[in-house]
Design a protein around this motif. Sequence first.
Motif, PDB file in Angstrom:
ATOM      1  N   ASN A  74      26.907  50.722  39.076  1.00  0.00           N
ATOM      2  CA  ASN A  74      27.237  49.649  38.143  1.00  0.00           C
ATOM      3  C   ASN A  74      28.697  49.231  38.176  1.00  0.00           C
ATOM      4  O   ASN A  74      29.071  48.245  37.540  1.00  0.00           O
ATOM      5  CB  ASN A  74      26.865  50.097  36.720  1.00  0.00           C
ATOM      6  N   VAL A  75      29.500  49.960  38.902  1.00  0.00           N
ATOM      7  CA  VAL A  75      30.942  49.687  38.952  1.00  0.00           C
ATOM      8  C   VAL A  75      31.300  49.001  40.275  1.00  0.00           C
ATOM      9  O   VAL A  75      30.990  49.529  41.351  1.00  0.00           O
ATOM     10  CB  VAL A  75      31.749  50.994  38.803  1.00  0.00           C
ATOM     11  N   PRO A  76      31.932  47.830  40.222  1.00  0.00           N
ATOM     12  CA  PRO A  76      32.330  47.155  41.465  1.00  0.00           C
ATOM     13  C   PRO A  76      33.417  47.925  42.194  1.00  0.00           C
ATOM     14  O   PRO A  76      34.279  48.545  41.570  1.00  0.00           O
ATOM     15  CB  PRO A  76      32.860  45.802  40.977  1.00  0.00           C
ATOM     16  N   ARG A  77      33.361  47.879  43.534  1.00  0.00           N
ATOM     17  CA  ARG A  77      34.370  48.544  44.359  1.00  0.00           C
ATOM     18  C   ARG A  77      35.263  47.506  45.025  1.00  0.00           C
ATOM     19  O   ARG A  77      34.777  46.563  45.658  1.00  0.00           O
ATOM     20  CB  ARG A  77      33.711  49.401  45.437  1.00  0.00           C
ATOM     21  N   ALA A  78      36.558  47.694  44.895  1.00  0.00           N
ATOM     22  CA  ALA A  78      37.501  46.766  45.505  1.00  0.00           C
ATOM     23  C   ALA A  78      37.393  46.793  47.030  1.00  0.00           C
ATOM     24  O   ALA A  78      37.648  45.781  47.689  1.00  0.00           O
ATOM     25  CB  ALA A  78      38.922  47.101  45.067  1.00  0.00           C
ATOM     26  N   ALA A  79      37.021  47.933  47.599  1.00  0.00           N
ATOM     27  CA  ALA A  79      36.861  48.010  49.052  1.00  0.00           C
ATOM     28  C   ALA A  79      35.705  47.122  49.520  1.00  0.00           C
ATOM     29  O   ALA A  79      35.762  46.524  50.597  1.00  0.00           O
ATOM     30  CB  ALA A  79      36.631  49.454  49.490  1.00  0.00           C
ATOM     31  N   GLU A  80      34.643  47.023  48.717  1.00  0.00           N
ATOM     32  CA  GLU A  80      33.547  46.106  49.037  1.00  0.00           C
ATOM     33  C   GLU A  80      34.017  44.662  48.910  1.00  0.00           C
ATOM     34  O   GLU A  80      33.634  43.794  49.708  1.00  0.00           O
ATOM     35  CB  GLU A  80      32.355  46.354  48.118  1.00  0.00           C
ATOM     36  N   LEU A  81      34.824  44.387  47.915  1.00  0.00           N
ATOM     37  CA  LEU A  81      35.417  43.060  47.762  1.00  0.00           C
ATOM     38  C   LEU A  81      36.191  42.677  49.016  1.00  0.00           C
ATOM     39  O   LEU A  81      36.070  41.550  49.526  1.00  0.00           O
ATOM     40  CB  LEU A  81      36.322  43.047  46.529  1.00  0.00           C
ATOM     41  N   ALA A  82      36.976  43.605  49.530  1.00  0.00           N
ATOM     42  CA  ALA A  82      37.745  43.351  50.750  1.00  0.00           C
ATOM     43  C   ALA A  82      36.823  43.090  51.937  1.00  0.00           C
ATOM     44  O   ALA A  82      37.059  42.180  52.743  1.00  0.00           O
ATOM     45  CB  ALA A  82      38.657  44.538  51.049  1.00  0.00           C
TER      46      ALA A  82
ATOM     47  N   ALA B  43      42.713  43.704  48.319  1.00  0.00           N
ATOM     48  CA  ALA B  43      41.654  43.205  47.439  1.00  0.00           C
ATOM     49  C   ALA B  43      42.010  43.501  45.987  1.00  0.00           C
ATOM     50  O   ALA B  43      42.439  44.611  45.667  1.00  0.00           O
ATOM     51  CB  ALA B  43      40.323  43.837  47.790  1.00  0.00           C
ATOM     52  N   ILE B  44      41.808  42.503  45.119  1.00  0.00           N
ATOM     53  CA  ILE B  44      42.198  42.603  43.710  1.00  0.00           C
ATOM     54  C   ILE B  44      41.033  42.177  42.834  1.00  0.00           C
ATOM     55  O   ILE B  44      40.492  41.074  42.996  1.00  0.00           O
ATOM     56  CB  ILE B  44      43.402  41.686  43.404  1.00  0.00           C
ATOM     57  N   ASP B  45      40.655  43.032  41.882  1.00  0.00           N
ATOM     58  CA  ASP B  45      39.595  42.681  40.935  1.00  0.00           C
ATOM     59  C   ASP B  45      40.020  43.084  39.529  1.00  0.00           C
ATOM     60  O   ASP B  45      40.087  44.269  39.199  1.00  0.00           O
ATOM     61  CB  ASP B  45      38.287  43.384  41.307  1.00  0.00           C
ATOM     62  N   SER B  46      40.315  42.090  38.707  1.00  0.00           N
ATOM     63  CA  SER B  46      40.591  42.337  37.284  1.00  0.00           C
ATOM     64  C   SER B  46      39.718  41.420  36.444  1.00  0.00           C
ATOM     65  O   SER B  46      40.057  41.086  35.314  1.00  0.00           O
ATOM     66  CB  SER B  46      42.079  42.105  36.971  1.00  0.00           C
ATOM     67  N   SER B  47      38.578  41.010  37.007  1.00  0.00           N
ATOM     68  CA  SER B  47      37.738  39.999  36.371  1.00  0.00           C
ATOM     69  C   SER B  47      36.995  40.501  35.145  1.00  0.00           C
ATOM     70  O   SER B  47      36.540  39.701  34.322  1.00  0.00           O
ATOM     71  CB  SER B  47      36.729  39.440  37.382  1.00  0.00           C
ATOM     72  N   ASN B  48      36.851  41.821  35.007  1.00  0.00           N
ATOM     73  CA  ASN B  48      36.131  42.399  33.879  1.00  0.00           C
ATOM     74  C   ASN B  48      36.826  43.678  33.430  1.00  0.00           C
ATOM     75  O   ASN B  48      37.987  43.897  33.772  1.00  0.00           O
ATOM     76  CB  ASN B  48      34.675  42.650  34.256  1.00  0.00           C
ATOM     77  N   LEU B  49      36.128  44.524  32.694  1.00  0.00           N
ATOM     78  CA  LEU B  49      36.736  45.761  32.207  1.00  0.00           C
ATOM     79  C   LEU B  49      37.217  46.645  33.356  1.00  0.00           C
ATOM     80  O   LEU B  49      38.293  47.245  33.290  1.00  0.00           O
ATOM     81  CB  LEU B  49      35.718  46.535  31.361  1.00  0.00           C
ATOM     82  N   VAL B  50      36.428  46.730  34.418  1.00  0.00           N
ATOM     83  CA  VAL B  50      36.823  47.520  35.586  1.00  0.00           C
ATOM     84  C   VAL B  50      37.958  46.806  36.320  1.00  0.00           C
ATOM     85  O   VAL B  50      37.890  45.606  36.577  1.00  0.00           O
ATOM     86  CB  VAL B  50      35.633  47.717  36.540  1.00  0.00           C
ATOM     87  N   MET B  51      38.995  47.559  36.641  1.00  0.00           N
ATOM     88  CA  MET B  51      40.077  47.028  37.478  1.00  0.00           C
ATOM     89  C   MET B  51      40.054  47.765  38.810  1.00  0.00           C
ATOM     90  O   MET B  51      39.990  49.005  38.842  1.00  0.00           O
ATOM     91  CB  MET B  51      41.434  47.222  36.815  1.00  0.00           C
TER      92      MET B  51
ATOM     93  N   ASN C 224      38.112  52.201  34.721  1.00  0.00           N
ATOM     94  CA  ASN C 224      37.058  51.625  33.891  1.00  0.00           C
ATOM     95  C   ASN C 224      37.345  51.991  32.438  1.00  0.00           C
ATOM     96  O   ASN C 224      36.643  52.784  31.821  1.00  0.00           O
ATOM     97  CB  ASN C 224      35.694  52.168  34.337  1.00  0.00           C
ATOM     98  N   SER C 225      38.412  51.401  31.916  1.00  0.00           N
ATOM     99  CA  SER C 225      38.835  51.719  30.554  1.00  0.00           C
ATOM    100  C   SER C 225      39.506  50.502  29.939  1.00  0.00           C
ATOM    101  O   SER C 225      39.986  49.613  30.650  1.00  0.00           O
ATOM    102  CB  SER C 225      39.819  52.901  30.549  1.00  0.00           C
ATOM    103  N   ARG C 226      39.540  50.481  28.623  1.00  0.00           N
ATOM    104  CA  ARG C 226      40.095  49.329  27.915  1.00  0.00           C
ATOM    105  C   ARG C 226      41.620  49.429  27.858  1.00  0.00           C
ATOM    106  O   ARG C 226      42.211  49.804  26.858  1.00  0.00           O
ATOM    107  CB  ARG C 226      39.496  49.241  26.509  1.00  0.00           C
ATOM    108  N   LYS C 227      42.217  49.082  28.974  1.00  0.00           N
ATOM    109  CA  LYS C 227      43.676  49.036  29.048  1.00  0.00           C
ATOM    110  C   LYS C 227      44.085  47.669  29.575  1.00  0.00           C
ATOM    111  O   LYS C 227      43.287  46.948  30.178  1.00  0.00           O
ATOM    112  CB  LYS C 227      44.202  50.159  29.945  1.00  0.00           C
ATOM    113  N   ASN C 228      45.338  47.335  29.377  1.00  0.00           N
ATOM    114  CA  ASN C 228      45.805  45.983  29.660  1.00  0.00           C
ATOM    115  C   ASN C 228      46.001  45.754  31.156  1.00  0.00           C
ATOM    116  O   ASN C 228      46.897  46.325  31.774  1.00  0.00           O
ATOM    117  CB  ASN C 228      47.124  45.750  28.911  1.00  0.00           C
TER     118      ASN C 228
END
Length: 229
Positions: free
Chosen positions: A186-194, A5-13, A30-34
Amino acid sequence: MNVLAIDSSNLVMGVAVTTEDKVLAELTTNSRKNHSERLMPAIAQMVEAAGLKPEDLDRIVVAEGPGSYTGLRIGVTVAKMIAWTRKKELVGVSSLEVVAQNGRGFAGYIAPFFDARRGQVFAGLYEEKEGEIIPAAADRLVMIKDWLPELRKCGRPVLFLSNDLEKWGKLIAEEAYATLGESTQNVPRAAELARIGLRKTPVSDIHHFLPMYLRLAEAEAKWLAKQGR
């Protein structure tokens, strides 16, 4: 089935590797990195941490938006590349639906949202039925000054979940029906995405799979405006 599962849709990766009944590895930042520099190393790290090789994966699940135009393109492009080159299944899931999972157990509507600038938010409305979080309305782009009065008319409590509550929380808290999510909600979890992606049908055409932007990129909007459209 082994799922990436991959989530880079917002600030949280977020990146996770799971099976149908177990989370094997998960990373959240959850940080402003590339994201463009960090996503591929994170994927490699999580696959290795799960004790798997890329060929062991069966399905790639990606947060398809709405969200950051650049972040969405990065995540979807990487997911499509892996799915195509490795001949794996590809599934897209609403980024708002992922956040909504953190409201499980709330007796009312769940309203995940992302700041979209200029007074706008990408907004969802979900509710729990028979243990599952399902859409009560379609995800959309809306002015927050219009959205809050609409929700007021629903006659039910509403749980607001967003990594952008720092910006909009004070305004939302003025609404009697509103409950603000805790930091961990408030933070999305990639495991939930999966987990969600396991229940959805894979896309039929990987090449034509696109992010769900809900609006034009700023450059496109300016170009159309110059054309008088």
